[in-house]
Design a protein around this motif. Structure first.
Motif, PDB file in Angstrom:
ATOM      1  N   ARG A 234       0.833  -1.199   0.000  1.00  0.00           N
ATOM      2  CA  ARG A 234       0.000   0.000   0.000  1.00  0.00           C
ATOM      3  C   ARG A 234       0.870   1.252   0.000  1.00  0.00           C
ATOM      4  O   ARG A 234       0.550   2.249  -0.663  1.00  0.00           O
ATOM      5  CB  ARG A 234      -0.907   0.007   1.234  1.00  0.00           C
ATOM      6  N   GLN A 235       1.969   1.188   0.733  1.00  0.00           N
ATOM      7  CA  GLN A 235       2.874   2.337   0.798  1.00  0.00           C
ATOM      8  C   GLN A 235       3.625   2.524  -0.512  1.00  0.00           C
ATOM      9  O   GLN A 235       3.853   3.654  -0.960  1.00  0.00           O
ATOM     10  CB  GLN A 235       3.856   2.152   1.953  1.00  0.00           C
ATOM     11  N   PRO A 238       0.756   3.979  -3.566  1.00  0.00           N
ATOM     12  CA  PRO A 238      -0.309   4.738  -2.892  1.00  0.00           C
ATOM     13  C   PRO A 238      -1.500   5.060  -3.788  1.00  0.00           C
ATOM     14  O   PRO A 238      -2.596   5.302  -3.278  1.00  0.00           O
ATOM     15  CB  PRO A 238       0.411   6.015  -2.445  1.00  0.00           C
TER      16      PRO A 238
END
Length: 301
Positions: A234-235, A238
């Motif tokens: 997810r990081q 984004p």
């Protein structure tokens, strides 16, 4: 090393659908497309007949990639399309091609009234021994099939792409497989729908016998494990929305169900050092046969 999206052609409707999908994928990746036709030499006795010999056979089968290339160039202006004709056994040749390509795309037969694929022996052998990802495409798929439907319920190429579905094992997640799914979603500006199927451990039976129901606790643990595996992704991506689905049940069945609302399903396959056999794993095997959209099988250690 040259970078291509490669498609195996045999002149069938399935391989033509694969070529169309591969052309769209090549455009998304900004890569050239290579059409490869594998022809098997005519047996010795037949080769002596002038109308059936190797040269005649090679000439006529050479039309398959040439004709397909012409159509793809018209439908996809600006796409760099090349053709290649290779002699040999289709499974061995196609699997060998994956050493020099980014992605290999093959066609598979639909199961008629039953949703899914009929994966033949050549496709199974290629998937089992390929060094790079292989995508299986069924006949009849059009560009709009990858997109959401309009208000009237009709798929439209102008609509957003449907999600990319990723089958994930939280006990042994592999970065290669996860990265492939996120990259495909990023190219399509769509979400990743991560599906994790789990079963109860043996001690669960004993807990039920003792009057203790651990179902909610197990469900929470599995969901938390999935979230933790996906946290760095997810990081890293984004802009890619992530939908997590952790459910009790067969992973193959859950992925086949999720494929109905997907543009692509991504699953993994462990590298096998044994050159014999077609060991691809039960979940991947089930998805290859029963998903109703293209399936990407990504090899990993």
């Amino acid at each position: 090393m040259p970078r291509f999206v490669t498609v195996g052609l045999d002149g069938s409707a399935e391989s033509r659908a694969a070529a169309e999908w591969a052309a769209r994928e090549a455009n998304l990746r900004g890569l050239p497309l290579k059409l490869v036709h594998v022809w098997e030499p005519v047996p010795g006795a037949m080769a002596e007949a002038p109308l059936l010999g190797d040269e005649t056979h090679e000439h006529w089968t050479g039309r398959i990639p040439r004709d397909a290339a012409g159509g793809l160039r018209r439908r996809h202006p600006g796409l760099d399309v090349t053709t290649e004709q290779v002699s040999g056994g289709p499974a061995e040749v196609l699997a060998g091609l994956t050493q020099d390509t980014e992605l290999l795309v093959l066609g598979t037969r639909g199961l008629g009234g039953i949703g899914g694929f009929m994966v033949g022996s050549v496709s199974l052998a290629v998937v089992a021994h390929a060094m790079r990802p292989v995508v299986l495409v069924r006949a009849g798929e059009q560009a709009a099939d990858e997109h959401e439907t309009d208000p009237a319920g009709v798929p439209s190429a102008a609509a957003p792409f449907r999600p990319v579905v990723l089958g994930l094992d939280t006990d042994s997640p592999d970065d290669t497989v996860i990265a492939f799914a996120f990259e495909e979603a990023a190219r399509r500006a769509t979400s990743v729908h991560v599906v994790h199927g789990w079963s109860v451990p043996s001690y669960y039976t004993y807990s039920l016998a003792a009057g203790v129901d651990l179902r909610d606790e197990l469900s929470g643990q599995q969901a938390a494990a999935l979230t933790e595996v996906l946290r760095p992704w997810r990081q890293k991506y984004p802009s890619v929305e992530v939908v997590e689905e952790s459910r009790f049940g067969s992973a193959g069945d859950l992925l086949a169900e999720a494929s109905r609302e997907a543009s692509l399903v991504v699953v993994g396959r462990r590298f096998r050092r044994n050159p014999l056999g077609t060991h691809i794993g039960s979940v991947t095997h089930a998805v290859m046969h029963h998903a109703v959209v293209p399936v990407a099988v990504v090899p990993h250690d």
